[in-house]
Design an enzyme around this catalytic site. Structure first.
Site, PDB file in Angstrom:
ATOM      1  N   ASP A 115      19.559  27.316  23.048  1.00  0.00           N
ATOM      2  CA  ASP A 115      18.686  26.190  22.710  1.00  0.00           C
ATOM      3  C   ASP A 115      19.039  24.924  23.491  1.00  0.00           C
ATOM      4  O   ASP A 115      18.210  24.018  23.615  1.00  0.00           O
ATOM      5  CB  ASP A 115      18.760  25.901  21.205  1.00  0.00           C
ATOM      6  N   HIS A 125      28.028  29.180  18.160  1.00  0.00           N
ATOM      7  CA  HIS A 125      27.286  30.404  17.863  1.00  0.00           C
ATOM      8  C   HIS A 125      28.128  31.274  16.954  1.00  0.00           C
ATOM      9  O   HIS A 125      29.352  31.309  17.087  1.00  0.00           O
ATOM     10  CB  HIS A 125      26.965  31.164  19.163  1.00  0.00           C
ATOM     11  N   HIS A 163      19.347  27.600  13.307  1.00  0.00           N
ATOM     12  CA  HIS A 163      18.824  28.776  14.018  1.00  0.00           C
ATOM     13  C   HIS A 163      17.859  28.254  15.093  1.00  0.00           C
ATOM     14  O   HIS A 163      18.246  27.445  15.926  1.00  0.00           O
ATOM     15  CB  HIS A 163      18.170  29.694  12.974  1.00  0.00           C
TER      16      HIS A 163
HETATM   17  N1  COA Z   1      29.083  20.871  16.627  1.00  0.00           N
HETATM   18  C1  COA Z   1      30.292  20.501  16.179  1.00  0.00           C
HETATM   19  N2  COA Z   1      31.170  21.354  15.642  1.00  0.00           N
HETATM   20  C2  COA Z   1      30.808  22.643  15.552  1.00  0.00           C
HETATM   21  C3  COA Z   1      29.560  23.106  16.009  1.00  0.00           C
HETATM   22  C4  COA Z   1      28.685  22.169  16.559  1.00  0.00           C
HETATM   23  N3  COA Z   1      27.481  22.533  16.984  1.00  0.00           N
HETATM   24  N4  COA Z   1      29.464  24.420  15.794  1.00  0.00           N
HETATM   25  C5  COA Z   1      30.600  24.796  15.217  1.00  0.00           C
HETATM   26  N5  COA Z   1      31.419  23.727  15.071  1.00  0.00           N
HETATM   27  C6  COA Z   1      32.750  23.715  14.487  1.00  0.00           C
HETATM   28  C7  COA Z   1      32.615  23.600  12.978  1.00  0.00           C
HETATM   29  O1  COA Z   1      32.579  22.253  12.563  1.00  0.00           O
HETATM   30  C8  COA Z   1      33.834  24.340  12.527  1.00  0.00           C
HETATM   31  O2  COA Z   1      34.948  23.491  12.701  1.00  0.00           O
HETATM   32  P1  COA Z   1      36.138  23.479  11.630  1.00  0.00           P
HETATM   33  O3  COA Z   1      36.693  24.895  11.683  1.00  0.00           O
HETATM   34  O4  COA Z   1      37.022  22.426  12.145  1.00  0.00           O
HETATM   35  O5  COA Z   1      35.472  23.171  10.324  1.00  0.00           O
HETATM   36  C9  COA Z   1      33.967  25.471  13.540  1.00  0.00           C
HETATM   37  O6  COA Z   1      33.347  24.984  14.726  1.00  0.00           O
HETATM   38  C10 COA Z   1      33.268  26.749  13.103  1.00  0.00           C
HETATM   39  O7  COA Z   1      31.925  26.436  12.833  1.00  0.00           O
HETATM   40  P2  COA Z   1      30.996  27.188  11.805  1.00  0.00           P
HETATM   41  O8  COA Z   1      29.801  26.350  11.535  1.00  0.00           O
HETATM   42  O9  COA Z   1      31.810  27.631  10.639  1.00  0.00           O
HETATM   43  O10 COA Z   1      30.606  28.458  12.642  1.00  0.00           O
HETATM   44  P3  COA Z   1      29.438  29.439  12.300  1.00  0.00           P
HETATM   45  O11 COA Z   1      29.711  30.674  13.039  1.00  0.00           O
HETATM   46  O12 COA Z   1      29.207  29.538  10.836  1.00  0.00           O
HETATM   47  O13 COA Z   1      28.194  28.627  12.873  1.00  0.00           O
HETATM   48  C11 COA Z   1      26.384  27.835  14.022  1.00  0.00           C
HETATM   49  C12 COA Z   1      27.453  28.929  13.950  1.00  0.00           C
HETATM   50  C13 COA Z   1      25.406  28.213  15.113  1.00  0.00           C
HETATM   51  C14 COA Z   1      25.631  27.746  12.695  1.00  0.00           C
HETATM   52  C15 COA Z   1      27.046  26.485  14.323  1.00  0.00           C
HETATM   53  O14 COA Z   1      27.757  26.577  15.548  1.00  0.00           O
HETATM   54  C16 COA Z   1      26.048  25.353  14.392  1.00  0.00           C
HETATM   55  O15 COA Z   1      25.666  24.802  13.351  1.00  0.00           O
HETATM   56  N6  COA Z   1      25.589  24.965  15.602  1.00  0.00           N
HETATM   57  C17 COA Z   1      24.600  23.924  15.745  1.00  0.00           C
HETATM   58  C18 COA Z   1      23.180  24.461  15.531  1.00  0.00           C
HETATM   59  C19 COA Z   1      22.709  25.351  16.638  1.00  0.00           C
HETATM   60  O16 COA Z   1      22.805  24.993  17.806  1.00  0.00           O
HETATM   61  N7  COA Z   1      22.123  26.481  16.270  1.00  0.00           N
HETATM   62  C20 COA Z   1      21.579  27.440  17.213  1.00  0.00           C
HETATM   63  C21 COA Z   1      22.392  28.680  17.198  1.00  0.00           C
HETATM   64  S1  COA Z   1      21.836  29.810  18.423  1.00  0.00           S
END
Ligand code: COA
Length: 375
Positions: free
Chosen positions: A312, A261, A222
């Protein structure tokens, strides 16, 4: 096997209505009470946005004047809270400091039993006013510097720099910082906002909801991502290394901070605006390198995985170029999101239902307790 449908992470679940903001990933837009956030950034200061988020309309000149005057008189913190801040370990993360300090402010409320909208609005303005003071005080205390009292003749953005550094930087820097506050102010039912709503849905108090919101925001999935982004850029250090770094990270299935996201899947609507201000900071400070690295990371991530940066990603390097310590970036997010959290808390309480979902039990079937000697 149960046939319950589980919405892991509440993904795609609509849990309530809100009037405050709408994220529209299909047209890549975010509105606060109907106003596109990118337009708000170009026409408003953060104080106007705070008013909008709390009142549903942009302020008149008179409203804004009265609001500014009041907010500026509420920036001071008590000698007791300052004493408490002095006792915190200097190694503490500023988000933990802020979480504890906001909880402490809750204990300083003169009439904690009052839970009406008027009392909560006043508490919200007080938090908006005092959070930068707390951040600035800890920023200086941990460096062994004297705490600088807040000013009452400048806006929230300028005052932040004053309480941290003892001076207000060039207007370009203040403008970029203020823009980031507007972009961070509100964003629907994100994890920390939902946390705050859950807390007050039991009729717990506003400070409890905000304290929990801060705890949730700290996580790197987050708000904590803005700090992680800058650490990543420092680790990469040179544009020439950026593409290989990203390819290796993806090969190792590493989550790259600042990308992806839950709601936006084709780009975060706030990113182009924040990028513009980050570029202004690069031009102003001559530190274009960080954005050059960021551009290569972004292009490589989109090419390889089709995943776009979130807010971010540009805000991390923008704050770095402003000369702010990395672990202060998520507290700055709090300075802004305090508006959204408290608006949601008041909206929740205006039409409250206890938030209490169900779970799918996967433990052992019901069984009897055997006497100790038979176990
Ligand atoms: N880097 C690499 N791969 C990513 C990624 C990232 N930042 N964000 C998503 N993915 C990939 C996942 O590995 C997953 O791949 P798969 O289907 O092959 O396993 C797919 O995209 C879906 O990701 P998921 O984490 O299930 O999506 P979500 O909707 O639950 O997660 C976040 C959203 C924000 C938690 C996730 O994108 C993330 O952890 N981002 C990094 C942290 C961040 O920048 N947070 C700020 C958000 S505003």
């Amino acid at each position: 096997m149960s046939d319950e449908i589980i919405h892991k992470g509440l993904d795609g679940v609509v849990v309530d209505s809100t009037r405050i903001s709408k994220v529209m990933p299909e047209i890549n837009s975010l509105v606060y009470f109907g106003y596109p956030v990118q337009e708000l950034v170009e026409h408003c200061c953060f104080e106007k946005i705070a008013w909008l988020i709390w009142h549903g309309e942009l302020p008149s000149a008179r409203d804004l004047d009265a609001f500014r005057t009041y907010e500026r008189t509420r920036r001071g913190i008590s000698p007791t809270l300052l004493e408490v801040l002095r006792k915190f370990p200097h190694t503490a993360h500023p988000m933990d400091v802020l979480r504890t300090a906001v909880s402490f402010l809750g204990m300083e409320q003169a009439k904690p039993e009052r839970q009406d909208a008027e009392a909560n609005m006043q508490r919200s303005v007080e938090l908006l006013a005092k959070i930068p003071t707390i951040i600035g005080a800890f920023y200086r205390l941990r460096k062994g510097l004297e705490v600088i009292p807040p000013r009452d003749d400048v806006g929230i953005a300028e005052n932040f720099f004053h309480v941290c550094f003892g001076k207000v930087p060039a207007p370009e820097v203040v403008r970029a910082f203020d823009a980031s506050l507007i972009l961070y102010a509100e964003h629907g039912f994100n994890a920390s906002t939902f946390t705050a709503r859950v807390v007050v849905s039991s009729m717990a108090d506003l400070h409890g909801g905000v304290t929990a919101g801060i705890a949730s925001l700290k996580g790197p999935l987050h708000g904590g991502a803005n700090e992680a982004v800058m650490k990543m850029l420092l680790e990469i250090a040179e544009p020439a290394r950026a593409r290989d770094w990203m390819l290796a990270a993806l090969r190792n299935h590493r989550k790259v901070m600042g990308f992806g996201h839950r709601v936006y899947k084709h780009g975060d609507s706030r990113v182009p605006t924040m990028k513009k201000y980050a570029r202004a900071m690069a031009d102003f400070t001559g530190q274009a390198k960080w954005l050059d690295i960021a551009d290569i990371l972004e292009a490589t991530m989109i090419e390889q995985k089709g995943i776009y940066p979130n807010l971010d990603f540009p805000s991390g390097p923008a704050y770095y170029m402003m000369g702010i310590d990395i672990d202060m970036y998520t507290p700055i997010f709090v300075m802004a999101r305090i508006t959204g959290w408290t608006a949601h808390i008041m909206e929740q309480l205006a039409n409250n239902t206890l938030i209490r979902p169900l779970s799918n039990y996967t433990g052992p079937a019901q069984r009897g307790v055997k006497p100790l000697e038979q176990r």
